[in-house]
Write a protein that holds these residues in place. Structure first.
Motif, PDB file in Angstrom:
ATOM      1  N   ALA A  86       1.037  -1.055  -0.009  1.00 30.25           N
ATOM      2  CA  ALA A  86       0.467   0.100   0.015  1.00 30.25           C
ATOM      3  C   ALA A  86       1.379   1.110   0.122  1.00 30.25           C
ATOM      4  O   ALA A  86       1.662   1.204   0.635  1.00 30.25           O
ATOM      5  N   VAL A  87       0.482   2.124  -0.770  1.00 32.50           N
ATOM      6  CA  VAL A  87       1.566   3.925  -1.005  1.00 32.50           C
ATOM      7  C   VAL A  87       0.351   4.744  -0.223  1.00 32.50           C
ATOM      8  O   VAL A  87      -0.430   5.184  -1.125  1.00 32.50           O
ATOM      9  N   VAL A  88       0.681   4.739   0.041  1.00 31.83           N
ATOM     10  CA  VAL A  88      -0.181   6.571   0.824  1.00 31.83           C
ATOM     11  C   VAL A  88       1.111   7.726   0.748  1.00 31.83           C
ATOM     12  O   VAL A  88       1.591   8.241   1.093  1.00 31.83           O
TER      13      VAL A  88
ATOM     14  N   LEU B 280      -7.765  -3.291   4.648  1.00 36.15           N
ATOM     15  CA  LEU B 280      -6.582  -2.933   4.913  1.00 36.15           C
ATOM     16  C   LEU B 280      -5.798  -4.577   5.923  1.00 36.15           C
ATOM     17  O   LEU B 280      -4.808  -4.841   5.290  1.00 36.15           O
ATOM     18  N   THR B 281      -6.288  -6.189   5.597  1.00 38.74           N
ATOM     19  CA  THR B 281      -5.833  -6.853   6.615  1.00 38.74           C
ATOM     20  C   THR B 281      -5.242  -7.296   5.252  1.00 38.74           C
ATOM     21  O   THR B 281      -4.543  -8.931   5.184  1.00 38.74           O
ATOM     22  N   SER B 282      -5.425  -7.197   3.994  1.00 42.16           N
ATOM     23  CA  SER B 282      -4.691  -7.692   2.864  1.00 42.16           C
ATOM     24  C   SER B 282      -3.240  -7.023   2.403  1.00 42.16           C
ATOM     25  O   SER B 282      -2.085  -7.635   1.638  1.00 42.16           O
ATOM     26  N   ILE B 283      -3.237  -6.290   3.547  1.00 44.57           N
ATOM     27  CA  ILE B 283      -1.730  -5.059   2.727  1.00 44.57           C
ATOM     28  C   ILE B 283      -0.207  -6.175   3.463  1.00 44.57           C
ATOM     29  O   ILE B 283      -0.756  -6.885   4.742  1.00 44.57           O
ATOM     30  N   SER B 284       0.427  -6.256   3.424  1.00 44.91           N
ATOM     31  CA  SER B 284       1.858  -7.324   3.380  1.00 44.91           C
ATOM     32  C   SER B 284       2.347  -5.954   3.996  1.00 44.91           C
ATOM     33  O   SER B 284       3.721  -6.286   4.631  1.00 44.91           O
ATOM     34  N   CYS B 285       2.527  -4.401   3.627  1.00 43.84           N
ATOM     35  CA  CYS B 285       3.489  -3.594   3.436  1.00 43.84           C
ATOM     36  C   CYS B 285       2.659  -1.961   3.255  1.00 43.84           C
ATOM     37  O   CYS B 285       2.465  -2.134   1.993  1.00 43.84           O
ATOM     38  N   LEU B 286       3.373  -1.629   4.239  1.00 46.64           N
ATOM     39  CA  LEU B 286       2.713   0.039   3.650  1.00 46.64           C
ATOM     40  C   LEU B 286       4.166   0.991   3.381  1.00 46.64           C
ATOM     41  O   LEU B 286       5.466   1.227   4.127  1.00 46.64           O
TER      42      LEU B 286
ATOM     43  N   THR C  30       1.698  -5.931  13.314  1.00 46.69           N
ATOM     44  CA  THR C  30       3.363  -7.042  12.301  1.00 46.69           C
ATOM     45  C   THR C  30       3.122  -6.240  11.253  1.00 46.69           C
ATOM     46  O   THR C  30       4.286  -6.456  10.548  1.00 46.69           O
ATOM     47  N   LEU C  31       2.132  -5.285  10.954  1.00 41.46           N
ATOM     48  CA  LEU C  31       2.804  -4.676   9.423  1.00 41.46           C
ATOM     49  C   LEU C  31       3.761  -3.515   8.506  1.00 41.46           C
ATOM     50  O   LEU C  31       4.196  -2.979  10.041  1.00 41.46           O
TER      51      LEU C  31
END
Length: 136
Positions: free
Chosen positions: A11-13, A49-55, A79-80
């Motif tokens: 995910a990119v913010v 959100l729970t499908s995101i592995s890295c932010l 743990t993200l």
């Protein structure tokens, strides 16, 4: 990159459209699934959100900033792995975010290959160690 790169979503913010597009192109070229948000508020409203592995998040954004986003994401997903990117060269902020659990902190412009390697390592580490992020 590890062979399981298709198994995670980055995910990119970032409020800067050019940065989001650049990161989207980078992840497309590496075969990494991704989703982008123009604000922290938009990211927090995302139903998956729970499908995101890295932010990957910018630090300074209108509204909710990257540090507050980290606090909220950590509460929901301890743990993200969270990676900060910023154009503001602030070494104290960098030290603080890393001390508080960010897995990496990049100044813009950054090396794409280094970012890809960092994302891969962060995802692998979070899956095996249960590492946790905390407040900025």
């Amino acid at each position: 990159m590890a062979s399981d790169k298709q198994d995670h979503i980055v995910a990119v913010v970032d409020d800067d459209l050019r940065v989001r597009e650049s990161l989207e192109q980078l992840f497309d070229s590496a075969g990494i699934a991704h989703i982008s948000f123009h604000s922290a508020e938009e990211a927090l409203q995302y139903g998956g959100l729970t499908s995101i592995s890295c932010l990957i998040t910018d630090v300074r954004m209108p509204g909710i900033d990257g540090c507050e986003l980290q606090r909220r994401m950590t509460a929901a997903l301890p743990t993200l792995p969270i990676i900060f990117v910023t154009a503001d060269h602030d070494d104290e902020l960098r030290r603080n975010t890393l001390y508080q659990g960010a897995v990496a902190f990049f100044y813009k412009p950054f090396d794409g290959e280094e970012l890809l390697n960092t994302v891969d390592a962060a995802v692998r580490q979070s899956r095996t160690s249960g590492a946790s992020n905390v407040d900025c």
